[in-house]
Scaffold this active site. Structure first.
Site, PDB file in Angstrom:
ATOM      1  CB  CYS A 252       1.261 -45.286 -16.628  1.00 11.05           C
ATOM      2  SG  CYS A 252       0.157 -44.185 -15.720  1.00 11.05           S
TER       3      CYS A 252
ATOM      4  CB  CYS B 285      -2.684 -42.833 -14.548  1.00 11.52           C
ATOM      5  SG  CYS B 285      -2.792 -41.965 -16.116  1.00 11.52           S
TER       6      CYS B 285
ATOM      7  CB  CYS C 187      -1.640 -43.705 -20.547  1.00 14.09           C
ATOM      8  SG  CYS C 187      -0.734 -42.860 -19.235  1.00 14.09           S
TER       9      CYS C 187
ATOM     10  CG  ASN D 114      -9.037 -42.987 -12.483  1.00 18.00           C
ATOM     11  OD1 ASN D 114      -9.492 -43.779 -11.657  1.00 18.00           O
ATOM     12  ND2 ASN D 114      -9.757 -42.505 -13.473  1.00 18.00           N
ATOM     13  CB  ILE D 115      -6.539 -38.686  -8.287  1.00 18.25           C
ATOM     14  CG1 ILE D 115      -6.392 -39.914  -7.375  1.00 18.25           C
ATOM     15  CG2 ILE D 115      -7.046 -37.474  -7.501  1.00 18.25           C
ATOM     16  CD1 ILE D 115      -5.253 -39.816  -6.368  1.00 18.25           C
ATOM     17  CD  GLU D 116     -11.192 -38.332 -14.450  1.00 13.56           C
ATOM     18  OE1 GLU D 116     -11.051 -39.251 -15.262  1.00 13.56           O
ATOM     19  OE2 GLU D 116     -12.240 -37.652 -14.343  1.00 13.56           O
TER      20      GLU D 116
ATOM     21  CD  GLU E 138      -2.302 -47.289 -15.094  1.00  7.51           C
ATOM     22  OE1 GLU E 138      -2.930 -46.330 -14.581  1.00  7.51           O
ATOM     23  OE2 GLU E 138      -2.436 -47.640 -16.275  1.00  7.51           O
TER      24      GLU E 138
HETATM   25 ZN    ZN Z   1      -1.421 -43.568 -17.197  1.00  7.99          ZN
END
Ligand code: ZN
Length: 138
Positions: free
Chosen positions: A94, A53, A91, A42-44, A55
């Site tokens: 994804c 996300c 989620c 994940n890369i916020e 995935e």
């Molecule tokens: Zn996701």
């Protein structure tokens, strides 16, 4: 590549998670139909909606390298800098992205705590009646 190896790739990818806001680190590893593995984390972003996300990072890497059909994905997640204690389910966004690049009835989702402790589902089980799924029923 067996399930344990794919999960271990996801665990390794989780080390690169960029999660300064949620402090929730996710790793994923996707297996393409032709046997290639792509990993993601994940890369916020300070603008939360720009977050990606783990995935989708893995899937987008595969697609950008020319692989448009996935057969399996391993997902791990938990508080950063801690051992994985829970199952991290993908989620909805994804799940929909997965549906675009796989046969939902055959795509295997491994939701893992470790290489030995995981739940195995088909995408069709966790995203039934998916939009766009007709592409795979022709
Ligand atoms: Zn996701």
């Amino acid at each position: 590549m067996n399930n344990q190896e794919l999960i271990e790739n996801a665990i390794k990818a989780r080390e690169n998670a960029y999660a300064p806001y949620s402090h929730y680190a996710v790793g994923a590893a996707v297996l393409t139909k032709d046997g290639q593995v792509y990993t993601g984390c994940n890369i916020e972003n300070a603008s939360y909606g720009a977050t990606n996300c783990g995935e989708r990072t893995a899937i987008f890497k595969a697609v950008s390298e020319g692989h448009k059909e996935m057969v399996k994905i391993a997902i791990v997640g938990g508080k950063e800098n801690e051992e994985i204690k829970e199952y991290a389910y993908p989620c909805g966004v994804c799940r929909q992205v997965m549906a675009e690049f796989c046969n939902p009835k055959e795509m295997t989702i491994l939701i893992a705590k470790s290489g030995a402790d995981y739940i195995e589902k088909k995408l069709d089980e966790i995203l039934p009646l998916q939009f766009g799924g007709d592409l795979w029923n022709i």
